[in-house]
Design an enzyme around this catalytic site. Structure first.
Site, PDB file in Angstrom:
ATOM      1  N   HIS A   1      26.609  41.057  28.820  1.00  0.00           N
ATOM      2  CA  HIS A   1      25.611  41.203  28.642  1.00  0.00           C
ATOM      3  C   HIS A   1      26.255  42.609  28.604  1.00  0.00           C
ATOM      4  O   HIS A   1      25.857  44.188  28.264  1.00  0.00           O
ATOM      5  CB  HIS A   1      24.950  41.380  30.077  1.00  0.00           C
ATOM      6  CG  HIS A   1      24.714  41.431  31.069  1.00  0.00           C
ATOM      7  ND1 HIS A   1      25.792  40.362  32.246  1.00  0.00           N
ATOM      8  CD2 HIS A   1      24.403  42.002  31.887  1.00  0.00           C
ATOM      9  CE1 HIS A   1      25.682  40.378  33.463  1.00  0.00           C
ATOM     10  NE2 HIS A   1      25.049  42.032  32.976  1.00  0.00           N
TER      11      HIS A   1
ATOM     12  N   LYS B   1      27.349  39.532  40.984  1.00  0.00           N
ATOM     13  CA  LYS B   1      27.810  39.943  42.018  1.00  0.00           C
ATOM     14  C   LYS B   1      27.903  41.059  41.421  1.00  0.00           C
ATOM     15  O   LYS B   1      27.069  42.453  42.104  1.00  0.00           O
ATOM     16  CB  LYS B   1      29.084  39.634  42.027  1.00  0.00           C
ATOM     17  CG  LYS B   1      30.010  40.858  43.345  1.00  0.00           C
ATOM     18  CD  LYS B   1      31.536  40.373  43.458  1.00  0.00           C
ATOM     19  CE  LYS B   1      31.215  38.264  43.911  1.00  0.00           C
ATOM     20  NZ  LYS B   1      32.645  38.315  44.121  1.00  0.00           N
TER      21      LYS B   1
ATOM     22  N   LYS C   1      36.892  35.665  34.741  1.00  0.00           N
ATOM     23  CA  LYS C   1      37.443  35.329  36.050  1.00  0.00           C
ATOM     24  C   LYS C   1      39.198  34.487  35.266  1.00  0.00           C
ATOM     25  O   LYS C   1      38.544  33.977  33.476  1.00  0.00           O
ATOM     26  CB  LYS C   1      37.199  33.768  36.734  1.00  0.00           C
ATOM     27  CG  LYS C   1      37.960  33.886  38.022  1.00  0.00           C
ATOM     28  CD  LYS C   1      37.238  35.416  38.944  1.00  0.00           C
ATOM     29  CE  LYS C   1      38.628  35.293  40.230  1.00  0.00           C
ATOM     30  NZ  LYS C   1      37.931  36.397  41.252  1.00  0.00           N
TER      31      LYS C   1
ATOM     32  N   SER D   1      37.844  49.315  41.897  1.00  0.00           N
ATOM     33  CA  SER D   1      38.134  48.355  40.600  1.00  0.00           C
ATOM     34  C   SER D   1      37.095  49.141  39.464  1.00  0.00           C
ATOM     35  O   SER D   1      37.932  49.845  38.113  1.00  0.00           O
ATOM     36  CB  SER D   1      37.675  46.976  39.731  1.00  0.00           C
ATOM     37  OG  SER D   1      38.636  46.546  40.528  1.00  0.00           O
TER      38      SER D   1
HETATM   39  P1  NAD Z   1      45.474  35.732  48.854  1.00  0.00           P
HETATM   40  O1  NAD Z   1      46.146  34.850  48.316  1.00  0.00           O
HETATM   41  O2  NAD Z   1      45.616  37.704  49.127  1.00  0.00           O
HETATM   42  O3  NAD Z   1      45.282  35.195  51.043  1.00  0.00           O
HETATM   43  C1  NAD Z   1      44.473  33.798  50.700  1.00  0.00           C
HETATM   44  C2  NAD Z   1      44.945  33.410  52.465  1.00  0.00           C
HETATM   45  O4  NAD Z   1      44.936  32.349  52.601  1.00  0.00           O
HETATM   46  C3  NAD Z   1      46.917  33.219  52.239  1.00  0.00           C
HETATM   47  O5  NAD Z   1      47.165  34.262  53.493  1.00  0.00           O
HETATM   48  C4  NAD Z   1      46.818  31.890  51.948  1.00  0.00           C
HETATM   49  O6  NAD Z   1      48.434  31.742  53.076  1.00  0.00           O
HETATM   50  C5  NAD Z   1      45.719  31.326  53.069  1.00  0.00           C
HETATM   51  N1  NAD Z   1      45.724  30.121  52.741  1.00  0.00           N
HETATM   52  C6  NAD Z   1      45.738  29.366  51.843  1.00  0.00           C
HETATM   53  N2  NAD Z   1      45.140  28.200  51.606  1.00  0.00           N
HETATM   54  C7  NAD Z   1      45.021  28.038  53.304  1.00  0.00           C
HETATM   55  C8  NAD Z   1      44.369  27.037  53.988  1.00  0.00           C
HETATM   56  N3  NAD Z   1      43.675  26.032  53.268  1.00  0.00           N
HETATM   57  N4  NAD Z   1      43.619  28.073  55.154  1.00  0.00           N
HETATM   58  C9  NAD Z   1      43.695  28.983  55.635  1.00  0.00           C
HETATM   59  N5  NAD Z   1      44.237  29.823  54.924  1.00  0.00           N
HETATM   60  C10 NAD Z   1      44.844  29.540  53.533  1.00  0.00           C
HETATM   61  O7  NAD Z   1      43.971  36.211  48.488  1.00  0.00           O
HETATM   62  P2  NAD Z   1      42.486  37.353  48.422  1.00  0.00           P
HETATM   63  O8  NAD Z   1      42.855  37.796  47.242  1.00  0.00           O
HETATM   64  O9  NAD Z   1      42.506  37.599  49.863  1.00  0.00           O
HETATM   65  O10 NAD Z   1      41.630  36.068  48.357  1.00  0.00           O
HETATM   66  C11 NAD Z   1      41.106  35.011  49.279  1.00  0.00           C
HETATM   67  C12 NAD Z   1      39.967  34.730  48.967  1.00  0.00           C
HETATM   68  O11 NAD Z   1      38.909  35.979  48.334  1.00  0.00           O
HETATM   69  C13 NAD Z   1      39.518  34.105  47.569  1.00  0.00           C
HETATM   70  O12 NAD Z   1      38.594  33.156  47.838  1.00  0.00           O
HETATM   71  C14 NAD Z   1      39.254  34.865  46.536  1.00  0.00           C
HETATM   72  O13 NAD Z   1      38.399  34.007  45.389  1.00  0.00           O
HETATM   73  C15 NAD Z   1      38.146  36.392  47.156  1.00  0.00           C
HETATM   74  N6  NAD Z   1      38.220  37.671  47.144  1.00  0.00           N
HETATM   75  C16 NAD Z   1      39.392  38.062  46.884  1.00  0.00           C
HETATM   76  C17 NAD Z   1      38.881  39.495  46.086  1.00  0.00           C
HETATM   77  C18 NAD Z   1      40.278  40.524  46.800  1.00  0.00           C
HETATM   78  O14 NAD Z   1      40.239  41.338  45.568  1.00  0.00           O
HETATM   79  N7  NAD Z   1      41.929  39.965  46.781  1.00  0.00           N
HETATM   80  C19 NAD Z   1      38.224  39.876  45.633  1.00  0.00           C
HETATM   81  C20 NAD Z   1      37.215  39.285  46.188  1.00  0.00           C
HETATM   82  C21 NAD Z   1      36.737  38.398  46.223  1.00  0.00           C
END
Ligand code: NAD
Length: 474
Positions: A68, A97, A109, A366
């Site tokens: 959209h 969002k 995504k 972003s």
């Molecule tokens: P990332 O890869 O930087 O960090 C994820 C962390 O979680 C790592 O340190 C990893 O070791 C840890 N991890 C993995 N499996 C695990 C488990 N079973 N138990 C505990 N810790 C575990 O990822 P991120 O970018 O920080 O994203 C994390 C979440 O936030 C995701 O759901 C992502 O979709 C969401 N998110 C990220 C962003 C962004 O800007 N990066 C934006 C919105 C939402």
């Protein structure tokens, strides 16, 4: 006869269940609701890369949930667990969002099935560039139609490779740098993007704490100072959230859960020390200054004021929900609480600030980065010095009336904002405004019994309006 075992739904089904409840609070016709629920299109790609002389095959997806508004926006995830269902669920969350926080993008995504820990930097670069090329070929990466960003397993490094690959293949595109966000600042990125999701999480929690009525529901009072926090995931989102809560708000981080276990210290952990250890040792095991738990997920169930899942989806589910003791769950990750768990937690009186609102900081900043790339100028470049001069004149006018402004205050007033100040204040403003809309819908609507439903309803309503205004559904 076998006993009936309740199966938790898939991530995509969980999102759809929330959608159905939220849509039922609105007056939108079924046909339009059907369109707003499903993915608009999904592209699956399988490609080969030679690693150590052997051909390895990789599979990934890019999903557009709603067009959209264009471009569609959403991160690229690298994880061995990535599935098409997950990519579609995350794309759908991005649509709702963006609409909720008034960012004019559709939802998208991407995901690649890969364990980044298994490959060296050179291999990761070749795999990323090849994946990017496959998406560029079909316009699934393009500043006008589809703009990825970092997600789990990716960061500024991968975004730089993607931008560079795009510009190699589309050198005539003057807006090429806007094909991806979350880039390093040296390559058209924006200051404050790396911390943006975590900082947005904190701004959202702070806004919640400004409303006595809302805090009361969670049996909380006062400010964040001294509040106990358990956080899961010390990656991009988790690290910045924990760091800012500790350093700027005086919250006490008593638990950190990572992939190999968890640490607890009721006196408070040092986020910086734990993060450094985690990076150097590839996990938390052996950290000397706290109690270590091999079963990290058990720490989700410890007593605390705020539980912040910041790693992955589905970690609070129907099996462990009844044992959660946190007063407030701040969903920094996408989809950390399943649909079934949400009902159990609400019955227990646990308040949840939902993902589609709370982790929107990444896409908000972003958006600023994308605008900067299309404008080809950094924010404030044309106005900063002028603003400093105007503030200076204002001070002179005040002081000419005999009122002396203290020197330190005068210096602060005269300082013009840099790009980081502008990004942070605009992020703060967007997060405050969105929460105010959510709580207003929550408190005023009989059929809405959580911030999650309120947030989803606002998101759906705005997308529906945009379809109706365009005349697609007259
Ligand atoms: P990332 O890869 O930087 O960090 C994820 C962390 O979680 C790592 O340190 C990893 O070791 C840890 N991890 C993995 N499996 C695990 C488990 N079973 N138990 C505990 N810790 C575990 O990822 P991120 O970018 O920080 O994203 C994390 C979440 O936030 C995701 O759901 C992502 O979709 C969401 N998110 C990220 C962003 C962004 O800007 N990066 C934006 C919105 C939402």
């Amino acid at each position: 006869m076998k006993p009936t075992v309740y199966q938790e739904k898939s991530f995509r089904e969980n999102v759809n269940l929330v959608f159905d409840i939220a849509a039922a609070t609105l007056e939108i016709e079924d046909g339009l609701a059907y369109v707003l629920k499903g993915a608009y299109n999904v592209y699956q790609v399988r490609f080969p890369v030679k690693i150590d002389g052997k051909v390895e095959s990789f599979i990934g997806w890019r999903a557009d949930h709603s067009e959209h508004k264009l471009p569609t926006k959403g991160g690229i995830r690298y994880s061995p667990q990535v599935t098409q269902d997950e990519v579609e669920a995350l794309a759908a969350l991005m649509s709702y969002k963006c609409a909720l926080v008034n960012v004019p993008f559709g939802g998208g995504k991407g995901g690649l099935v890969i364990d980044p820990k298994k490959y060296n930097d050179d291999d990761m670069e070749r795999i990323t560039r090849r994946f990017a090329f496959e998406l560029i070929k079909k316009d699934y990466i393009n500043p006008a139609t589809s703009v990825p960003a970092p997600d789990m397993g990716t960061g500024p490094r991968e975004m730089a490779w993607i931008a560079d690959t795009y510009m190699q293949h589309r050198s005539e595109d003057i807006n090429g740098l806007g094909c991806v966000t979350g880039k390093p600042v040296s390559l058209g990125g924006i200051p404050g993007r790396t911390e943006a999701t975590g900082r947005g999480v904190v701004y959202g929690i702070r806004e919640f704490f400004r409303h006595a009525e809302d805090k009361k529901e969670a049996c909380l009072e006062g400010t964040l100072e001294g509040k106990t926090v358990i956080i899961q995931g010390l990656g991009n989102v988790g690290y910045h959230t924990a760091k800012i809560l500790e350093a700027e708000d005086g919250a006490k981080i008593i638990g950190v859960i990572e992939h190999d276990g968890a640490l607890m210290d009721h006196n408070g952990l040092s986020v910086e020390a734990v993060n450094t250890y985690n990076k150097e040792h590839g996990g938390l095991k052996g950290y000397p200054d706290a109690q270590y738990f091999e079963n990290g997920n058990s720490v989700l169930e410890e007593e605390c004021d705020l539980l912040i899942p910041a790693a992955m989806e589905g970690v609070i589910h129907m099996e462990n929900a009844s044992r959660i003791k946190a007063k407030l769950i701040a969903e920094a990750a996408n989809g950390p609480v399943t649909f079934g768990a949400d009902a159990i937690l609400r019955q227990k009186g646990v308040v949840m600030i939902p993902d589609i609102y709370l982790n929107a900081g990444g896409v908000i900043v972003s958006y600023f980065e994308w605008i900067k790339n299309l404008s080809h100028i950094r924010f404030g470049r044309l106005t900063r010095r002028h603003q400093v001069n105007q503030n200076d004149l204002l001070l002179q006018a005040i002081e000419s009336g005999g009122h002396k402004i203290p020197t330190e205050l005068a210096k602060k007033i005269c300082l013009g904002p840099n790009e980081l100040d502008l990004v942070r204040s605009a992020l703060d403003d967007t997060m405050r405004e969105a929460f105010q809309q959510i709580r207003e819908r929550y408190w005023s609507h009989d059929k809405i019994d959580s911030y999650r439903i309120a947030s989803m309803a606002i998101g759906i309503e705005k997308i529906a309006l945009s379809y109706q205004d365009r005349g697609v559904y007259p």
